[in-house]
Write a protein that holds these residues in place. Structure first.
Motif, PDB file in Angstrom:
ATOM      1  N   PHE A   1       0.533  -1.132   0.026  1.00 18.58           N
ATOM      2  CA  PHE A   1       0.167  -0.143  -0.130  1.00 18.58           C
ATOM      3  C   PHE A   1       0.822   1.521  -0.089  1.00 18.58           C
ATOM      4  O   PHE A   1       0.664   1.893  -0.426  1.00 18.58           O
ATOM      5  N   ILE A   2       1.462   1.424   1.429  1.00 15.72           N
ATOM      6  CA  ILE A   2       2.620   2.362   1.296  1.00 15.72           C
ATOM      7  C   ILE A   2       3.226   2.511  -0.439  1.00 15.72           C
ATOM      8  O   ILE A   2       3.267   3.758  -0.558  1.00 15.72           O
ATOM      9  N   HIS A   3       4.635   1.315  -0.359  1.00 16.31           N
ATOM     10  CA  HIS A   3       5.201   1.629  -1.221  1.00 16.31           C
ATOM     11  C   HIS A   3       4.583   2.199  -2.936  1.00 16.31           C
ATOM     12  O   HIS A   3       4.963   2.877  -3.488  1.00 16.31           O
ATOM     13  N   SER A   4       3.745   1.941  -2.901  1.00 20.06           N
ATOM     14  CA  SER A   4       2.817   1.426  -4.805  1.00 20.06           C
ATOM     15  C   SER A   4       2.067   2.975  -4.153  1.00 20.06           C
ATOM     16  O   SER A   4       2.467   3.868  -5.634  1.00 20.06           O
ATOM     17  N   ILE A   5       0.657   3.626  -3.655  1.00 20.94           N
ATOM     18  CA  ILE A   5       1.275   5.033  -3.106  1.00 20.94           C
ATOM     19  C   ILE A   5       1.734   6.072  -3.299  1.00 20.94           C
ATOM     20  O   ILE A   5       1.440   6.908  -4.000  1.00 20.94           O
ATOM     21  N   LYS A   6       2.953   5.981  -2.844  1.00 20.16           N
ATOM     22  CA  LYS A   6       4.047   6.817  -2.519  1.00 20.16           C
ATOM     23  C   LYS A   6       4.482   6.513  -4.046  1.00 20.16           C
ATOM     24  O   LYS A   6       4.600   8.227  -4.567  1.00 20.16           O
ATOM     25  N   ASN A   7       4.315   5.923  -5.185  1.00 27.52           N
ATOM     26  CA  ASN A   7       5.290   5.742  -5.961  1.00 27.52           C
ATOM     27  C   ASN A   7       4.894   6.366  -7.215  1.00 27.52           C
ATOM     28  O   ASN A   7       5.253   7.606  -8.383  1.00 27.52           O
ATOM     29  N   ALA A   8       3.307   6.132  -7.416  1.00 25.94           N
ATOM     30  CA  ALA A   8       2.286   7.234  -7.914  1.00 25.94           C
ATOM     31  C   ALA A   8       1.691   8.171  -8.652  1.00 25.94           C
ATOM     32  O   ALA A   8       1.904   9.418  -8.840  1.00 25.94           O
ATOM     33  N   LEU A   9       1.941   8.558  -6.733  1.00 21.91           N
ATOM     34  CA  LEU A   9       2.178  10.274  -6.349  1.00 21.91           C
ATOM     35  C   LEU A   9       3.581  11.093  -6.238  1.00 21.91           C
ATOM     36  O   LEU A   9       3.187  12.107  -6.878  1.00 21.91           O
ATOM     37  N   VAL A  10       4.361  10.406  -6.321  1.00 18.54           N
ATOM     38  CA  VAL A  10       5.933  10.585  -6.539  1.00 18.54           C
ATOM     39  C   VAL A  10       5.848  11.542  -8.746  1.00 18.54           C
ATOM     40  O   VAL A  10       6.139  12.222  -8.924  1.00 18.54           O
TER      41      VAL A  10
ATOM     42  N   THR B   1      -6.888  30.847  -7.604  1.00 12.63           N
ATOM     43  CA  THR B   1      -8.452  30.306  -8.460  1.00 12.63           C
ATOM     44  C   THR B   1      -6.248  28.931  -9.067  1.00 12.63           C
ATOM     45  O   THR B   1      -8.407  27.159  -8.886  1.00 12.63           O
ATOM     46  N   LYS B   2      -6.422  29.088  -9.372  1.00 12.30           N
ATOM     47  CA  LYS B   2      -5.062  27.839  -9.067  1.00 12.30           C
ATOM     48  C   LYS B   2      -4.455  26.829  -8.700  1.00 12.30           C
ATOM     49  O   LYS B   2      -4.296  25.596  -8.853  1.00 12.30           O
ATOM     50  N   VAL B   3      -4.431  27.950  -7.721  1.00 12.57           N
ATOM     51  CA  VAL B   3      -4.569  26.912  -6.651  1.00 12.57           C
ATOM     52  C   VAL B   3      -5.459  26.043  -5.213  1.00 12.57           C
ATOM     53  O   VAL B   3      -5.292  25.227  -5.716  1.00 12.57           O
ATOM     54  N   ILE B   4      -6.509  26.645  -5.465  1.00 10.45           N
ATOM     55  CA  ILE B   4      -7.677  25.859  -5.178  1.00 10.45           C
ATOM     56  C   ILE B   4      -7.808  24.511  -6.349  1.00 10.45           C
ATOM     57  O   ILE B   4      -8.068  23.485  -5.815  1.00 10.45           O
ATOM     58  N   PHE B   5      -7.573  24.528  -7.798  1.00 14.50           N
ATOM     59  CA  PHE B   5      -8.268  23.910  -8.610  1.00 14.50           C
ATOM     60  C   PHE B   5      -6.567  22.224  -8.343  1.00 14.50           C
ATOM     61  O   PHE B   5      -7.018  21.321  -8.513  1.00 14.50           O
ATOM     62  N   VAL B   6      -4.924  22.935  -8.793  1.00 15.37           N
ATOM     63  CA  VAL B   6      -4.321  22.079  -8.243  1.00 15.37           C
ATOM     64  C   VAL B   6      -4.685  21.533  -7.236  1.00 15.37           C
ATOM     65  O   VAL B   6      -4.280  20.121  -6.791  1.00 15.37           O
ATOM     66  N   SER B   7      -4.660  22.582  -5.254  1.00 10.98           N
ATOM     67  CA  SER B   7      -5.591  20.983  -4.684  1.00 10.98           C
ATOM     68  C   SER B   7      -6.458  20.002  -4.990  1.00 10.98           C
ATOM     69  O   SER B   7      -6.176  19.038  -4.166  1.00 10.98           O
ATOM     70  N   VAL B   8      -7.994  20.138  -5.254  1.00 10.81           N
ATOM     71  CA  VAL B   8      -8.746  19.748  -5.449  1.00 10.81           C
ATOM     72  C   VAL B   8      -7.931  17.993  -5.920  1.00 10.81           C
ATOM     73  O   VAL B   8      -8.689  17.856  -6.000  1.00 10.81           O
ATOM     74  N   GLN B   9      -7.226  18.967  -6.797  1.00 11.29           N
ATOM     75  CA  GLN B   9      -6.974  17.469  -7.965  1.00 11.29           C
ATOM     76  C   GLN B   9      -5.850  16.484  -7.059  1.00 11.29           C
ATOM     77  O   GLN B   9      -6.143  15.541  -7.359  1.00 11.29           O
ATOM     78  N   LEU B  10      -5.526  17.110  -6.373  1.00  9.37           N
ATOM     79  CA  LEU B  10      -4.141  16.376  -5.699  1.00  9.37           C
ATOM     80  C   LEU B  10      -4.991  15.009  -4.602  1.00  9.37           C
ATOM     81  O   LEU B  10      -4.817  14.413  -4.549  1.00  9.37           O
ATOM     82  N   LEU B  11      -6.231  15.846  -3.811  1.00  9.32           N
ATOM     83  CA  LEU B  11      -6.639  15.221  -3.007  1.00  9.32           C
ATOM     84  C   LEU B  11      -7.833  13.870  -3.962  1.00  9.32           C
ATOM     85  O   LEU B  11      -8.335  12.978  -3.722  1.00  9.32           O
ATOM     86  N   TYR B  12      -8.056  14.392  -5.181  1.00  9.20           N
ATOM     87  CA  TYR B  12      -8.748  14.026  -5.784  1.00  9.20           C
ATOM     88  C   TYR B  12      -8.454  12.420  -6.010  1.00  9.20           C
ATOM     89  O   TYR B  12      -8.868  11.281  -6.517  1.00  9.20           O
ATOM     90  N   THR B  13      -6.720  12.734  -6.517  1.00 14.10           N
ATOM     91  CA  THR B  13      -5.929  12.211  -6.900  1.00 14.10           C
ATOM     92  C   THR B  13      -5.733  11.005  -6.379  1.00 14.10           C
ATOM     93  O   THR B  13      -5.627   9.492  -6.368  1.00 14.10           O
ATOM     94  N   PHE B  14      -5.470  11.298  -4.760  1.00 16.97           N
ATOM     95  CA  PHE B  14      -4.656  10.540  -3.942  1.00 16.97           C
ATOM     96  C   PHE B  14      -6.500   9.571  -3.510  1.00 16.97           C
ATOM     97  O   PHE B  14      -6.283   8.666  -2.968  1.00 16.97           O
ATOM     98  N   ALA B  15      -7.424  10.239  -3.469  1.00 12.01           N
ATOM     99  CA  ALA B  15      -8.932   9.159  -3.898  1.00 12.01           C
ATOM    100  C   ALA B  15      -9.275   8.075  -3.891  1.00 12.01           C
ATOM    101  O   ALA B  15      -9.442   7.877  -3.430  1.00 12.01           O
TER     102      ALA B  15
END
Length: 245
Positions: A97-106, A179-193
């Motif tokens: 879990f941790i290793h694979s999720i970390k690689n994908a987020l990197v 707006t750009k920071v908001i959208f980038v942050s939301v996309q990060l949360l979306y990606t992680f979920a």
């Protein structure tokens, strides 16, 4: 009217089709690369179909292209996961879990940094180009927020208002840094979920198959919605034809 592109996410999507091809032709034994491709295609890329209402409308090249971009890579990694060809890296039944999720987020973070560098400093998009963030931030011109937005954009705006990030009746501005920071942050949360959702598809063929069939069914269902307007256009055409006689 400006040029139009169908975006998969608030800004764009990682070049996952190219990454899958690189894996197939150059690094077929790379377990780390396949884990990242599997999670990113099964998670954020596939979930872009219901999130951004991709639709399989065959008379629209834009919609067909967007649908294929989001559905073909997940189908490829599904086949590689459950029906691996000779020469592919040996696959374990369980994904770390941790290793694979970390690689994908990197991988995601590297792409996001490159994307922002490319679009914000090196090659800013033309004002005539309807990029995803411009379309999503625009909303309906004659309606006050949050009702001018829909879907995940409306949810984002409502959350930002409750947190005090957005002022009352303030609209998203695609050219403003906030707006750009908001959208980038939301996309990060979306990606992680969605990466977590993809993680649980690794261990179960039935769950993975059901998940992808649901994604494809959603795409086809969305493509049928424009057909609801056919009777209206047909009635109007018939009415005009009768009056012209």
């Amino acid at each position: 009217a400006g040029l139009s592109l169908s975006p998969p996410s608030p800004l764009s999507s990682p070049p996952l089709s190219q990454c899958c091809l690189v894996q197939l032709f150059f690094y077929p034994t790379s377990t780390r690369l396949f884990h990242a491709n599997f999670l990113l295609t099964t998670g954020p890329l596939a979930m872009a179909v219901p999130t951004w209402r991709n639709s399989l409308v065959f008379h629209s090249l834009d919609r067909v292209t967007s649908s294929f971009v989001h559905t073909l890579p997940p189908l490829l990694t599904f086949c590689l996961r459950w029906f691996p060809p000779d020469g592919l890296a040996p696959l374990d039944d369980e994904l770390p879990f941790i290793h694979s999720i970390k690689n994908a987020l990197v991988f995601y973070a590297g792409w996001q940094a490159y994307y922002l560098l490319h679009t914000e400093w090196l090659f800013p998009p033309s004002p005539l180009l309807d990029t995803s963030i411009r379309v999503l931030a625009a909303g309906k011109k004659d309606v006050q927020p949050p009702h001018c937005y829909s879907g995940i954009t409306r949810m984002t705006y409502t959350s930002c208002r409750k947190l005090g990030v957005m002022r009352s009746e303030e609209r998203f501005d695609s050219e403003h840094w906030k707006t750009k920071v908001i959208f980038v942050s939301v996309q990060l949360l979306y990606t992680f979920a969605t990466l977590i959702l993809a993680f649980y598809c690794w261990a179960s063929f039935q769950a993975h198959l059901t998940y992808l069939l649901s994604i494809l069914a959603c795409c086809i269902w969305n493509g049928g919605e424009p057909l609801h307007a056919v009777p209206l256009f047909s009635s109007a055409a018939l009415h005009n034809a009768l009056h012209s006689l």
